[in-house]
Enzyme design. Structure first.
Site, PDB file in Angstrom:
ATOM      1  N   MET A  30      35.486  47.182  41.968  1.00  0.00           N
ATOM      2  CA  MET A  30      34.656  46.016  42.263  1.00  0.00           C
ATOM      3  C   MET A  30      34.878  44.936  41.201  1.00  0.00           C
ATOM      4  O   MET A  30      34.082  43.983  41.100  1.00  0.00           O
ATOM      5  CB  MET A  30      33.178  46.415  42.326  1.00  0.00           C
ATOM      6  CG  MET A  30      32.917  47.443  43.423  1.00  0.00           C
ATOM      7  SD  MET A  30      31.210  47.482  43.981  1.00  0.00           S
ATOM      8  CE  MET A  30      30.380  47.921  42.478  1.00  0.00           C
ATOM      9  N   GLU A  35      38.354  49.219  30.225  1.00  0.00           N
ATOM     10  CA  GLU A  35      39.360  50.254  29.949  1.00  0.00           C
ATOM     11  C   GLU A  35      39.273  51.445  30.915  1.00  0.00           C
ATOM     12  O   GLU A  35      40.252  52.138  31.133  1.00  0.00           O
ATOM     13  CB  GLU A  35      39.222  50.750  28.505  1.00  0.00           C
ATOM     14  CG  GLU A  35      39.826  49.820  27.475  1.00  0.00           C
ATOM     15  CD  GLU A  35      41.350  49.700  27.590  1.00  0.00           C
ATOM     16  OE1 GLU A  35      42.023  50.728  27.745  1.00  0.00           O
ATOM     17  OE2 GLU A  35      41.853  48.566  27.544  1.00  0.00           O
ATOM     18  N   HIS A  37      38.681  51.288  34.214  1.00  0.00           N
ATOM     19  CA  HIS A  37      39.512  50.894  35.355  1.00  0.00           C
ATOM     20  C   HIS A  37      40.997  50.920  34.963  1.00  0.00           C
ATOM     21  O   HIS A  37      41.842  51.391  35.730  1.00  0.00           O
ATOM     22  CB  HIS A  37      39.185  49.461  35.788  1.00  0.00           C
ATOM     23  CG  HIS A  37      37.786  49.242  36.265  1.00  0.00           C
ATOM     24  ND1 HIS A  37      36.877  48.479  35.569  1.00  0.00           N
ATOM     25  CD2 HIS A  37      37.135  49.671  37.379  1.00  0.00           C
ATOM     26  CE1 HIS A  37      35.737  48.427  36.243  1.00  0.00           C
ATOM     27  NE2 HIS A  37      35.848  49.156  37.342  1.00  0.00           N
ATOM     28  N   GLN A  61      27.464  48.678  50.195  1.00  0.00           N
ATOM     29  CA  GLN A  61      27.049  49.782  49.321  1.00  0.00           C
ATOM     30  C   GLN A  61      25.905  49.390  48.381  1.00  0.00           C
ATOM     31  O   GLN A  61      25.503  50.182  47.535  1.00  0.00           O
ATOM     32  CB  GLN A  61      28.242  50.350  48.551  1.00  0.00           C
ATOM     33  CG  GLN A  61      28.789  49.463  47.454  1.00  0.00           C
ATOM     34  CD  GLN A  61      30.078  50.027  46.887  1.00  0.00           C
ATOM     35  OE1 GLN A  61      31.102  50.067  47.559  1.00  0.00           O
ATOM     36  NE2 GLN A  61      30.035  50.490  45.650  1.00  0.00           N
ATOM     37  N   ASP A 150      31.937  58.150  38.452  1.00  0.00           N
ATOM     38  CA  ASP A 150      31.160  58.175  39.691  1.00  0.00           C
ATOM     39  C   ASP A 150      31.443  59.520  40.368  1.00  0.00           C
ATOM     40  O   ASP A 150      32.145  59.585  41.377  1.00  0.00           O
ATOM     41  CB  ASP A 150      31.565  57.004  40.581  1.00  0.00           C
ATOM     42  CG  ASP A 150      31.262  55.676  39.907  1.00  0.00           C
ATOM     43  OD1 ASP A 150      30.145  55.184  40.040  1.00  0.00           O
ATOM     44  OD2 ASP A 150      32.149  55.156  39.193  1.00  0.00           O
ATOM     45  N   VAL A 176      36.138  57.237  30.688  1.00  0.00           N
ATOM     46  CA  VAL A 176      36.505  56.536  29.452  1.00  0.00           C
ATOM     47  C   VAL A 176      35.207  56.014  28.820  1.00  0.00           C
ATOM     48  O   VAL A 176      34.372  55.424  29.504  1.00  0.00           O
ATOM     49  CB  VAL A 176      37.481  55.377  29.737  1.00  0.00           C
ATOM     50  CG1 VAL A 176      37.798  54.603  28.461  1.00  0.00           C
ATOM     51  CG2 VAL A 176      38.770  55.920  30.364  1.00  0.00           C
TER      52      VAL A 176
HETATM   53  P1  AMP Z   1      33.815  50.232  40.128  1.00  0.00           P
HETATM   54  O1  AMP Z   1      34.536  48.938  39.860  1.00  0.00           O
HETATM   55  O2  AMP Z   1      32.602  50.432  39.288  1.00  0.00           O
HETATM   56  O3  AMP Z   1      33.590  50.463  41.610  1.00  0.00           O
HETATM   57  O4  AMP Z   1      34.810  51.375  39.682  1.00  0.00           O
HETATM   58  C1  AMP Z   1      36.111  51.480  40.213  1.00  0.00           C
HETATM   59  C2  AMP Z   1      36.696  52.805  39.825  1.00  0.00           C
HETATM   60  O5  AMP Z   1      36.778  52.905  38.408  1.00  0.00           O
HETATM   61  C3  AMP Z   1      35.840  53.990  40.317  1.00  0.00           C
HETATM   62  O6  AMP Z   1      36.698  55.022  40.782  1.00  0.00           O
HETATM   63  C4  AMP Z   1      35.121  54.391  39.058  1.00  0.00           C
HETATM   64  O7  AMP Z   1      34.733  55.756  39.049  1.00  0.00           O
HETATM   65  C5  AMP Z   1      36.167  54.115  37.992  1.00  0.00           C
HETATM   66  N1  AMP Z   1      35.523  53.953  36.694  1.00  0.00           N
HETATM   67  C6  AMP Z   1      34.476  53.152  36.390  1.00  0.00           C
HETATM   68  N2  AMP Z   1      34.100  53.318  35.102  1.00  0.00           N
HETATM   69  C7  AMP Z   1      34.920  54.266  34.586  1.00  0.00           C
HETATM   70  C8  AMP Z   1      35.032  54.891  33.312  1.00  0.00           C
HETATM   71  N3  AMP Z   1      34.229  54.588  32.303  1.00  0.00           N
HETATM   72  N4  AMP Z   1      36.008  55.818  33.147  1.00  0.00           N
HETATM   73  C9  AMP Z   1      36.825  56.144  34.173  1.00  0.00           C
HETATM   74  N5  AMP Z   1      36.781  55.591  35.399  1.00  0.00           N
HETATM   75  C10 AMP Z   1      35.845  54.665  35.610  1.00  0.00           C
END
Ligand code: AMP
Length: 282
Positions: A30, A35, A37, A61, A150, A176
Site C-alpha cells: 500500500m 525497509e 517492504h 480492506q 501481517d 523487519v
Molecule cells: P502493506 O504496505 O502494509 O500492505 O505491506 C505490504 C507487504 O509488506 C505485506 O506483505 C506486509 O506484510 C509486508 N511488510 C510490512 N511491514 C513489514 C515488516 N516490518 N517486515 C516485513 N514485511 C513487512
C-alpha cells in the site's frame, strides 16, 4: 523503471513477459515504503528475472472508521526507492479502475478470518483476499512476496492460493524491525515521540513471552496475563485490542503452547492500531 496505472496495460505487459519465458516476482504493497517492504523487493529481485511492485491503498480492506483517507501516500518518494532497488515496474491503479461502477465480486474464506484481526476488522480479509486475487490476475506473478508482519494475511493468502488453484508461489519473509525492536510499519509515521516510546510495548511483550516459554511456561493464560501487564506498565494509556496465543496453522486459540506457537497482538497506541507477532518454537 516504468510506472503503469492502467490494469489492462499491466496485464498485457505481464502476459508478454510470461510468454517470453521471464519469471515475475511480485510485491503487493500500500506504499509508504520502508525497509520491511524493501526486504521483500530485494528477495524478489534475487529469485526472479524482474520485479513488479504494486502500490495501491485498497479501499475494500478498510472499515468505515479506519484510516483509508489519511493513510500516507508518498508516491514519488516510494518510486525513487523502488527505482534505486531495481524494480522493473510499479503498478499503481486507481480505486475506480480496480472497482468499477458495478463491481460485485468478493472472495471470502470460511474460517481463517474468524480469528485475531479478522474479529476486530469486519470485512478486512475479504477486501485483502479480493484485491490480492485481482492483483495476481493482473500481474501474473511467478512468486509473490508477503511479510510475516501481517501473519494472518499470509496464511489467508496461502490458503486461498491452494483452494483456488492459483499458480503463483507464495513466499513469506521475516519481520523487519527498528533497532529497538519496533516492527516497521507505514502506520508508525502516525506516532508522536511519546507514542513511539509506548509502541515498544508490543515487541517487549513478545520478547517476554519468548523468554517465559524458554524458561518452561506452557500455559497460554499466564503468558497472556504477563504480556498484558507488561504492555500496561510500559504504556499505561495503551488500549489492548487482543493478545492471542494460537495454532499458527488454524489460528485457533490454544490453552497450552505447541511445538510451534503463534503469539500475536494488536494494541492501540493513541489512535494508532499497531500489530506484531512472533512464532515460538520449543
Ligand atoms: P502493506 O504496505 O502494509 O500492505 O505491506 C505490504 C507487504 O509488506 C505485506 O506483505 C506486509 O506484510 C509486508 N511488510 C510490512 N511491514 C513489514 C515488516 N516490518 N517486515 C516485513 N514485511 C513487512
Amino acid at each position: 523503471m516504468k510506472v503503469i496505472h492502467n490494469p489492462a496495460e499491466m496485464q498485457a505487459v505481464s502476459n508478454s513477459l510470461r510468454s517470453s519465458g521471464k519469471t515475475i516476482g511480485f510485491v503487493p504493497t500500500m506504499g509508504a515504503l520502508h525497509e520491511g517492504h524493501l526486504s521483500l523487493v530485494r528477495k524478489a529481485l534475487k529469485q526472479n528475472d524482474l520485479v513488479v511492485v504494486s502500490i495501491f491503498v485498497n479501499p475494500t480492506q478498510f472499515g468505515p472508521n479506519e484510516d483509508f483517507t489519511k493513510y500516507p501516500r508518498p508516491f514519488e518518494a516510494d518510486c525513487a526507492l523502488l527505482e534505486k532497488e531495481g524494480a522493473a515496474f510499479v503498478f499503481n491503479p486507481s480505486p475506480e479502475e480496480m472497482y468499477t461502477q458495478y463491481y460485485q465480486t468478493f472472495i471470502d474464506l470460511k474460517r481463517l478470518p474468524n480469528h485475531l484481526c479478522g474479529l476486530k476488522r469486519e470485512g478486512h480479509f475479504s477486501g485483502v483476499a479480493t484485491v490480492v486475487t485481482k492483483l495476481f490476475n493482473i500481474v501474473k506473478p511467478t512468486i509473490s512476496y508477503f511479510g510475516q508482519k501481517d501473519y494472518q494475511q499470509s496464511v489467508i493468502i496461502r490458503q486461498m492460493v491452494t483452494d483456488l488453484n492459483m499458480e503463483t508461489q507464495i513466499h513469506v519473509m521475516p519481520i523487519v524491525r527498528e533497532k529497538d525492536g519496533l516492527a516497521m510499519s507505514s502506520r508508525n509515521k502516525y506516532l508522536s515521540d511519546k507514542e513511539r516510546k509506548d509502541a515498544l510495548a508490543l515487541s517487549q511483550a513478545l520478547q517476554l513471552a519468548e523468554k517465559q516459554v524458554r524458561e518452561g511456561e506452557r500455559q497460554s493464560g499466564r503468558l497472556i496475563d504477563e504480556m498484558s501487564a507488561l504492555i500496561m506498565k510500559i504504556a499505561p494509556s495503551a488500549k489492548i485490542d487482543y493478545v492471542s496465543i494460537a495454532d499458527p496453522k488454524t489460528l485457533d486459540d490454544i490453552d497450552r503452547v505447541l511445538p510451534e506457537t503463534l503469539v500475536a497482538l494488536a494494541v492501540y497506541i493513541g489512535r494508532t492500531r499497531l500489530i506484531d507477532n512472533s512464532l515460538i518454537r520449543i
